[in-house]
Design an enzyme around this catalytic site. Sequence first.
Site, PDB file in Angstrom:
ATOM      1  CG  PHE A 201      80.760 112.853  57.013  1.00  0.00           C
ATOM      2  CD1 PHE A 201      80.175 113.491  56.095  1.00  0.00           C
ATOM      3  CD2 PHE A 201      80.792 112.985  58.423  1.00  0.00           C
ATOM      4  CE1 PHE A 201      80.171 114.881  56.062  1.00  0.00           C
ATOM      5  CE2 PHE A 201      81.099 115.029  58.749  1.00  0.00           C
ATOM      6  CZ  PHE A 201      80.716 115.892  57.016  1.00  0.00           C
TER       7      PHE A 201
ATOM      8  CG  ASP B 178      75.548 108.225  59.004  1.00  0.00           C
ATOM      9  OD1 ASP B 178      74.984 109.324  59.023  1.00  0.00           O
ATOM     10  OD2 ASP B 178      77.190 109.335  59.497  1.00  0.00           O
TER      11      ASP B 178
ATOM     12  CE1 TYR C  84      73.862 118.974  60.074  1.00  0.00           C
ATOM     13  CE2 TYR C  84      73.799 118.328  62.641  1.00  0.00           C
ATOM     14  CZ  TYR C  84      74.066 118.451  61.069  1.00  0.00           C
ATOM     15  OH  TYR C  84      75.454 117.333  60.957  1.00  0.00           O
ATOM     16  CE  LYS C  85      74.262 117.109  56.921  1.00  0.00           C
ATOM     17  NZ  LYS C  85      75.850 116.426  57.141  1.00  0.00           N
TER      18      LYS C  85
ATOM     19  NE  ARG D 216      77.878 118.680  49.536  1.00  0.00           N
ATOM     20  CZ  ARG D 216      77.777 117.407  50.702  1.00  0.00           C
ATOM     21  NH1 ARG D 216      77.439 116.131  51.022  1.00  0.00           N
ATOM     22  NH2 ARG D 216      77.467 118.784  52.164  1.00  0.00           N
TER      23      ARG D 216
HETATM   24  C1  LIG Z   1      76.645 115.579  58.318  1.00  0.00           C
HETATM   25  C2  LIG Z   1      76.925 114.330  58.827  1.00  0.00           C
HETATM   26  C3  LIG Z   1      77.606 114.212  58.997  1.00  0.00           C
HETATM   27  C4  LIG Z   1      77.719 115.129  61.390  1.00  0.00           C
HETATM   28  O1  LIG Z   1      78.318 115.143  62.070  1.00  0.00           O
HETATM   29  P1  LIG Z   1      77.882 115.384  63.230  1.00  0.00           P
HETATM   30  O2  LIG Z   1      78.203 114.980  64.569  1.00  0.00           O
HETATM   31  O3  LIG Z   1      76.792 115.945  62.916  1.00  0.00           O
HETATM   32  O4  LIG Z   1      78.552 117.532  62.801  1.00  0.00           O
HETATM   33  C5  LIG Z   1      77.629 112.493  59.756  1.00  0.00           C
HETATM   34  N1  LIG Z   1      77.426 111.519  59.070  1.00  0.00           N
HETATM   35  C6  LIG Z   1      77.087 112.283  57.719  1.00  0.00           C
HETATM   36  C7  LIG Z   1      77.606 110.903  56.511  1.00  0.00           C
HETATM   37  C8  LIG Z   1      77.031 113.400  57.287  1.00  0.00           C
HETATM   38  O5  LIG Z   1      76.901 113.435  55.968  1.00  0.00           O
END
Ligand SMILES: *Cc1c(COP(=O)(O)O)cnc(C)c1O
Length: 419
Positions: A138, A215, A240-241, A389
């Site tokens: 990401f 992560d 939040y996911k 997705r």
């Molecule tokens: C959604 C996501 C993030 C988001 O990071 P934020 O700091 O919450 O914006 C980070 N890493 C991965 C793999 C994600 O899917």
Amino acid sequence: MNSTHDPAPRNPDPLDAAPLDAADPLAAYVDRFVPAPGVAAYLDGNSLGRPLRATADRFADFVAGDWGTGLIRSWDDRWMDFPTETGDRIATVVLGSAPGQTVVGDSTTVLLYKAIRATLELGQRQGRHEILLDDDQFPTDRFVIEGIARERGATVRWIRVDPALGVTPSLVRDAVSRDTAVVVVNHVSYRSGFIADLASITRIAHEAGALAVWDLCHSVGVVPFSLDDADVDLAVGCTYKFLNGGPGAPAFLYARADLHPALEQPIQGWMGAADVFEMASTFEPASGIRRFLSGTPPIVGMLAMNDMLDLLDEVGLESVRAKSLALTDYAFALSDALLAPLGVVAATPREHRIRASHVTLRHEAFRATLPALWAGGVVPDFRNPDALRLGLSPLSTTFAEVRTGVEAIVEALRGRLEP
Ligand SMILES: *Cc1c(COP(=O)(O)O)cnc(C)c1O
């Protein structure tokens, strides 16, 4: 017998959603979520989970009670421990780990910064100066790592991966060395939905004398695993996911208990101090996981995730996983039948063992279909340059929704392809 009165069903539709919803043991849980009028198919639960009805009540009670009436006293009564209590709840329900190792704090990005920087510094004390990561991660992970490397004079070593899969143990084995301080891995690829091998990659890092930071954003709450069993060092994940904590809900950080004394996180603040209200002249970190806190914790942001954790605890993660696989199987079947003929390519592994809860579909015209889909209440998400997705959050998604969604994508795509 009069066959004209009771005809056998002719050619039953093998892709009918109705029998799947009828047979779904978790179907009733959809009603636990706040209704979304006008939304025909919500297929983005992997980016923002839907709110639970219980959360609406919890917010109202919180405003009137702990905040409105308890006022500042609530810090003493309950809020000071809320980040670690909620962390323990996350640990028990979805991380497969013992209490005392998880805290809820800042955004994922900031917690990744704290975790990776603290681990890198441990490695640097032993003469290790490399951070190992792969090019499928990401963006925020990659950006944070490059920033830390610049700050700390470390080197970033990249692993190139197949974008239709993700990072594998053998790729990591080939890349680790005695220079590796920390290996950073996304447990589930945000692009393909591939599940990386938590235990094997962690073991390979350890065999090279390095630490592994995971992560968990796209796996937590939907893929069962145990951080303790996999001997994971540190991990960070979104709430939040699939944990339905609401937009901007704070992330959690897990750190293995035996590492706590050695880990020094880079944003030392009063809330991570051994005695918060001593107002000491010098910083002494808290002995346990609290040391990863910096400033006043975001209490309001931690409310909603507790409702989803209660629900996940009630249902059990194994049942959630079974429905997740059934939903993604169904999305594949629909896509093979209806979208493949239009040139759509599925870019998610089909094997259950390595498939999480979203299905990525690729077509160069997808970007142009999005406004029509959203206007029609069909909400997948789009990822550059050509990917839709379908993020299927098991407790809030029906099979009928998946069918409606895929049919709408077929229609929108035909609209773009026909002259
Ligand atoms: C959604 C996501 C993030 C988001 O990071 P934020 O700091 O919450 O914006 C980070 N890493 C991965 C793999 C994600 O899917």
